[in-house]
Motif scaffolding. Sequence first.
Motif, PDB file in Angstrom:
ATOM      1  N   ASP A 165     -66.266  52.423  18.384  1.00 30.76           N
ATOM      2  CA  ASP A 165     -65.182  53.285  17.893  1.00 30.76           C
ATOM      3  C   ASP A 165     -64.243  53.747  19.014  1.00 30.76           C
ATOM      4  OD1 ASP A 165     -66.583  55.324  19.181  1.00 30.76           O
ATOM      5  OD2 ASP A 165     -67.371  56.192  17.341  1.00 30.76           O
TER       6      ASP A 165
ATOM      7  N   THR B  87     -70.298  51.166  13.053  1.00 26.69           N
ATOM      8  CA  THR B  87     -69.198  51.595  13.917  1.00 26.69           C
ATOM      9  C   THR B  87     -68.321  50.429  14.361  1.00 26.69           C
ATOM     10  OG1 THR B  87     -70.636  51.471  15.865  1.00 26.69           O
ATOM     11  CG2 THR B  87     -70.450  53.606  14.787  1.00 26.69           C
TER      12      THR B  87
ATOM     13  N   ALA C 133     -64.285  58.131  17.372  1.00 28.93           N
ATOM     14  CA  ALA C 133     -64.161  58.385  15.934  1.00 28.93           C
ATOM     15  C   ALA C 133     -63.461  59.711  15.641  1.00 28.93           C
ATOM     16  CB  ALA C 133     -65.534  58.360  15.267  1.00 28.93           C
TER      17      ALA C 133
ATOM     18  N   ASP D 238     -68.475  58.223   7.605  1.00 27.68           N
ATOM     19  CA  ASP D 238     -67.475  57.231   8.003  1.00 27.68           C
ATOM     20  C   ASP D 238     -67.631  55.913   7.241  1.00 27.68           C
ATOM     21  OD1 ASP D 238     -69.846  56.492   9.111  1.00 27.68           O
ATOM     22  OD2 ASP D 238     -69.117  56.298  11.161  1.00 27.68           O
TER      23      ASP D 238
ATOM     24  N   ARG E 262     -65.312  62.325  11.153  1.00 27.68           N
ATOM     25  CA  ARG E 262     -65.561  60.958  10.696  1.00 27.68           C
ATOM     26  C   ARG E 262     -65.249  60.791   9.212  1.00 27.68           C
ATOM     27  NH1 ARG E 262     -70.942  59.103  11.180  1.00 27.68           N
ATOM     28  NH2 ARG E 262     -71.743  61.199  11.473  1.00 27.68           N
TER      29      ARG E 262
END
Length: 336
Positions: free
Chosen positions: A203, A275, A137, A9, A74
């Motif tokens: 997230d 995050t 996410a 991510d 992600r």
Amino acid sequence: MTRHGPAPDAFAGVMATGILAVAANSCAARPLALVLFGIAAAAFVGLLGWVVVGAGGGVRRMRQESLAPDVVLRAFTFVAAATVLATAVQELFGGPSWAVDLLGGAGFAAWLVLLPLAVRDVRARRPRELRDQVHGAWLLVSVATAGLATVVADLSVRLHAAVLLAAAAALWLLAILLYLLLVALVGWRLTSTPFVPAEVTPDSWVLMGALAISALTGDHVQQALAALRITTGAEVAHGLTVVGQVAALAWIVPLLVAQVWTAGKLPGFLTYDRTWWAAVFPLGMLSAASSATARSWPLAALTTVALVLFWDAFAIWVAVATGLLHRGARLLRRSA
């Protein structure tokens, strides 16, 4: 196991910065929009280079990690980042078309690879296992799909191709369906297991962001329908856009309350973590969507909402970026 490339991510920061550039431009802060766009573009190129270098030394690792739904879902941050940058290029500069097409094509190619992997990984697990693992996410698959729909809708206007508009509408509907399925999974988890502070992560804001980008996509689809002089489906597109906008705004209060509640119960909750980029993006996206909706309805109040959301998102962006720089400096001191 040593990681050779960035986290799945890692492009979340590009997403957040890119959509803030779009929102800043909509809020008449063009100089700031250009700075944010430059940062987002540079970060995208840098991360892409890191991915290429890391792939050369970690093919086996990448194959192993692709078996985990959390990793694959992600990874849709790359698709979302590419499409957000494509939209930013279009909104800020009106092109060039090759840059928009290159970014959109890269996002679409990654989407074609990631979506089958995500479906495979999800189907390989039992529903209860998915319920216990789901978090905000995972909704990035919906965000990325809606982002592609936005790019394709704009492309349909440029090429005057109704078939591309139909494809954009299909992607938009798929994004909404994916959102509903994943939110149902989140709802199942919340109603069947004890609700603890650890359940609320930064997230979690993607629950709102996915609806916000759906509203923005709806605005682009409506513009494309008008440009191509197509009336079929216009009322449905308008209705879905309104629902997405209202529902996204409705998420703000419960998410904010849950975040404050969690911050008071988890020590160190507000320290830097990547995050947190996933919390910046939804606010920036809702600001951009509110500006677009205000222009198409028109509703003057939404312009004020967009402005407030943008500066809130930008303040959080500054805090998260500062945390990132501080962590980077600390790692450099340790390695020196």
